[in-house]
Design a protein around this motif. Structure first.
Motif, PDB file in Angstrom:
ATOM      1  N   SER A 140     -44.824 104.238  65.302  1.00 55.42           N
ATOM      2  CA  SER A 140     -44.540 104.041  66.361  1.00 55.42           C
ATOM      3  C   SER A 140     -44.112 102.277  66.699  1.00 55.42           C
ATOM      4  O   SER A 140     -43.178 101.933  67.437  1.00 55.42           O
ATOM      5  N   ALA A 141     -44.797 101.635  65.988  1.00 56.64           N
ATOM      6  CA  ALA A 141     -44.571 100.096  65.756  1.00 56.64           C
ATOM      7  C   ALA A 141     -43.245  99.749  64.963  1.00 56.64           C
ATOM      8  O   ALA A 141     -42.881  98.596  64.876  1.00 56.64           O
ATOM      9  N   LYS A 142     -42.921 100.898  64.168  1.00 52.47           N
ATOM     10  CA  LYS A 142     -41.779 100.630  63.195  1.00 52.47           C
ATOM     11  C   LYS A 142     -42.037  99.159  62.216  1.00 52.47           C
ATOM     12  O   LYS A 142     -41.222  98.549  61.856  1.00 52.47           O
ATOM     13  N   GLY A 185     -45.453 106.854  57.914  1.00 50.86           N
ATOM     14  CA  GLY A 185     -45.340 107.484  59.190  1.00 50.86           C
ATOM     15  C   GLY A 185     -43.786 107.589  59.386  1.00 50.86           C
ATOM     16  O   GLY A 185     -43.133 106.707  59.011  1.00 50.86           O
ATOM     17  N   VAL A 186     -43.606 108.577  60.275  1.00 49.60           N
ATOM     18  CA  VAL A 186     -42.336 108.932  60.572  1.00 49.60           C
ATOM     19  C   VAL A 186     -41.854 107.981  61.683  1.00 49.60           C
ATOM     20  O   VAL A 186     -42.355 107.561  62.631  1.00 49.60           O
ATOM     21  N   MET A 187     -40.532 107.434  61.529  1.00 55.69           N
ATOM     22  CA  MET A 187     -40.149 106.818  62.655  1.00 55.69           C
ATOM     23  C   MET A 187     -40.030 107.534  63.946  1.00 55.69           C
ATOM     24  O   MET A 187     -39.553 108.580  63.943  1.00 55.69           O
ATOM     25  N   PRO A 188     -40.238 106.800  65.020  1.00 58.17           N
ATOM     26  CA  PRO A 188     -40.101 107.580  66.439  1.00 58.17           C
ATOM     27  C   PRO A 188     -38.799 108.504  66.551  1.00 58.17           C
ATOM     28  O   PRO A 188     -38.984 109.408  67.178  1.00 58.17           O
ATOM     29  N   GLU A 189     -37.616 107.803  66.080  1.00 57.57           N
ATOM     30  CA  GLU A 189     -36.476 108.736  66.563  1.00 57.57           C
ATOM     31  C   GLU A 189     -36.283 110.011  65.450  1.00 57.57           C
ATOM     32  O   GLU A 189     -35.637 110.629  66.053  1.00 57.57           O
ATOM     33  N   ALA A 198     -49.485  98.766  67.189  1.00 56.90           N
ATOM     34  CA  ALA A 198     -48.560  97.516  66.511  1.00 56.90           C
ATOM     35  C   ALA A 198     -49.766  96.477  66.052  1.00 56.90           C
ATOM     36  O   ALA A 198     -50.896  96.168  66.604  1.00 56.90           O
ATOM     37  N   HIS A 199     -49.412  95.826  64.722  1.00 58.15           N
ATOM     38  CA  HIS A 199     -50.416  95.013  64.242  1.00 58.15           C
ATOM     39  C   HIS A 199     -50.099  93.561  64.911  1.00 58.15           C
ATOM     40  O   HIS A 199     -49.299  92.718  64.328  1.00 58.15           O
ATOM     41  N   THR A 200     -50.547  93.190  65.910  1.00 58.21           N
ATOM     42  CA  THR A 200     -50.239  91.932  66.628  1.00 58.21           C
ATOM     43  C   THR A 200     -51.312  91.644  67.632  1.00 58.21           C
ATOM     44  O   THR A 200     -51.946  92.542  67.975  1.00 58.21           O
ATOM     45  N   ILE A 220     -48.313  96.183  71.329  1.00 56.05           N
ATOM     46  CA  ILE A 220     -49.491  97.382  71.126  1.00 56.05           C
ATOM     47  C   ILE A 220     -49.186  98.485  72.023  1.00 56.05           C
ATOM     48  O   ILE A 220     -49.232  99.668  71.694  1.00 56.05           O
ATOM     49  N   GLN A 221     -49.334  97.998  73.528  1.00 60.93           N
ATOM     50  CA  GLN A 221     -49.112  98.905  74.514  1.00 60.93           C
ATOM     51  C   GLN A 221     -47.671  99.730  74.315  1.00 60.93           C
ATOM     52  O   GLN A 221     -47.638 101.009  74.560  1.00 60.93           O
ATOM     53  N   GLN A 222     -46.714  99.314  74.309  1.00 61.31           N
ATOM     54  CA  GLN A 222     -45.306  99.834  73.849  1.00 61.31           C
ATOM     55  C   GLN A 222     -45.458 100.912  72.733  1.00 61.31           C
ATOM     56  O   GLN A 222     -44.913 101.775  72.950  1.00 61.31           O
ATOM     57  N   SER A 223     -46.204 100.349  71.551  1.00 66.38           N
ATOM     58  CA  SER A 223     -46.307 101.424  70.484  1.00 66.38           C
ATOM     59  C   SER A 223     -47.124 102.720  71.063  1.00 66.38           C
ATOM     60  O   SER A 223     -46.738 103.762  70.490  1.00 66.38           O
ATOM     61  N   PHE A 224     -48.301 102.298  71.728  1.00 67.08           N
ATOM     62  CA  PHE A 224     -48.882 103.632  72.131  1.00 67.08           C
ATOM     63  C   PHE A 224     -48.152 104.406  73.151  1.00 67.08           C
ATOM     64  O   PHE A 224     -48.208 105.597  73.050  1.00 67.08           O
ATOM     65  N   GLU A 225     -47.136 103.796  74.030  1.00 67.36           N
ATOM     66  CA  GLU A 225     -46.534 104.495  74.868  1.00 67.36           C
ATOM     67  C   GLU A 225     -45.597 105.384  74.412  1.00 67.36           C
ATOM     68  O   GLU A 225     -45.181 106.444  74.764  1.00 67.36           O
ATOM     69  N   THR A 226     -44.827 104.870  72.967  1.00 73.57           N
ATOM     70  CA  THR A 226     -44.021 105.487  72.383  1.00 73.57           C
ATOM     71  C   THR A 226     -44.631 106.675  71.774  1.00 73.57           C
ATOM     72  O   THR A 226     -43.914 107.796  71.853  1.00 73.57           O
ATOM     73  N   THR A 227     -45.746 106.496  71.198  1.00 74.83           N
ATOM     74  CA  THR A 227     -46.544 107.866  70.718  1.00 74.83           C
ATOM     75  C   THR A 227     -46.644 108.734  71.698  1.00 74.83           C
ATOM     76  O   THR A 227     -46.435 110.040  71.515  1.00 74.83           O
TER      77      THR A 227
END
Length: 223
Positions: free
Chosen positions: A128-130, A136-140, A166-168, A174-181
Motif C-alpha cells: 500500500s505504501a508503494k 506485495g501487489v500494488m494497490p491498483e 509505510a516505512h517513515t 503511515i495512516q494513508q497506507s493503512f487507509e488504502t489497505t
C-alpha cells in the motif's frame, strides 16, 4: 502476575482503548511475532494466555513447531516466501499465511497443494505504501489479483489482505497506507475477505483506528 502476563495485559488494554473508541463491534486478533525469541519464551507467552504466533522463516517455524508440538499453538507465517520453501511450509500446515504477494506465487502454491491434496488459508499482501523495499501487489492491481487467485487457485482459501505500514516517521503517510489497505479490504468483503492484517509494534494503535482486525506484534511483547 509474571512478565508476559503483565505485558499482554498492558497491550490488550491499549488495544481495547482504541477499539472501543472507534468501533465497539470490531473483534481484533493478536498474532505474537516470535521470530526473535527461543521456544521457551513462546511457551511462557502461551501460558500467559496467547495462542497465535507468527514466524517469518520456514525453518524457524519448523524448529519451533517441533519443539512445542505438545502445545495447541496457532502458527502464522508472515515472511516473504521463496518458491523452493513452498513444500516445506505446506507440510507445516500453518493456520494462515499472511504473505501471498503475487498471482505467480499463488499459482505455485496451488500446484503444490493440489498434488498434496491440501488447502491453505492465505492473505493477499498489498504494498500500500508503494515502497521498493516491500513485497506485495500494488494497490491498483489488488482487487483484480485477489479475484484472479479466487478463480484460478481452488486449493487456496483467501481470507483477506495484509500490508505493512509505510516505512517513515510521517504519521500521515503511515495512516494513508493503512487507509488504502482498508479501502481495498472493504471492497473485497463481498468476495469473502474477513481479515485485514496490518499494524505492528510501532503503529498498531493507528492501524486499529484505520480498520485493522488482526495485528502482528513482536518487540512490544517480547522485549
Amino acid at each position: 502476575m509474571n512478565f508476559y502476563e503483565s505485558t499482554l495485559d498492558t497491550i490488550f488494554t491499549r488495544i481495547e482503548a482504541v477499539r472501543t473508541a472507534v468501533n465497539q463491534h470490531q473483534i481484533i486478533k493478536l498474532v505474537a511475532v516470535s521470530k526473535s525469541v527461543e521456544p521457551h519464551h513462546v511457551e511462557t507467552m502461551y501460558q500467559a494466555g496467547q495462542r497465535a504466533f507468527g514466524e517469518n522463516k520456514v525453518q524457524e517455524l519448523a524448529r519451533k513447531n517441533q519443539a512445542l508440538s505438545t502445545l495447541p499453538l496457532e502458527w502464522h507465517f508472515i515472511g516473504r516466501l521463496q518458491k523452493n520453501k513452498i513444500n516445506a511450509l505446506i507440510d507445516l500446515s500453518p493456520s494462515l499465511v499472511h504473505s501471498c504477494d503475487s498471482l505467480e506465487l499463488a499459482v505455485a502454491f496451488n500446484k503444490r497443494l493440489h498434488v498434496k491434496e491440501k488447502t491453505l488459508s492465505v492473505l493477499l499482501q498489498i504494498n500500500s505504501a508503494k515502497e521498493d523495499s516491500k513485497a506485495g501487489v500494488m494497490p491498483e492491481h489488488a482487487i483484480e489479483t485477489y479475484l484472479a487467485i479466487k478463480e484460478t487457485c481452488p486449493n487456496l482459501v483467501l481470507k483477506g489482505v495484509m500490508s505493512i505500514g509505510a516505512h517513515t516517521n510521517d504519521v500521515a503517510l503511515i495512516q494513508q497506507s493503512f487507509e488504502t489497505t482498508y479501502r481495498l479490504y472493504e471492497s473485497l468483503t463481498p468476495h469473502g475477505a474477513k481479515v485485514c492484517s496490518m499494524g505492528m509494534s510501532e503503529d498498531f494503535e493507528l492501524a486499529i483506528r484505520c480498520g485493522a482486525n488482526m495485528l502482528r506484534l513482536g518487540s512490544v511483547l517480547f522485549t
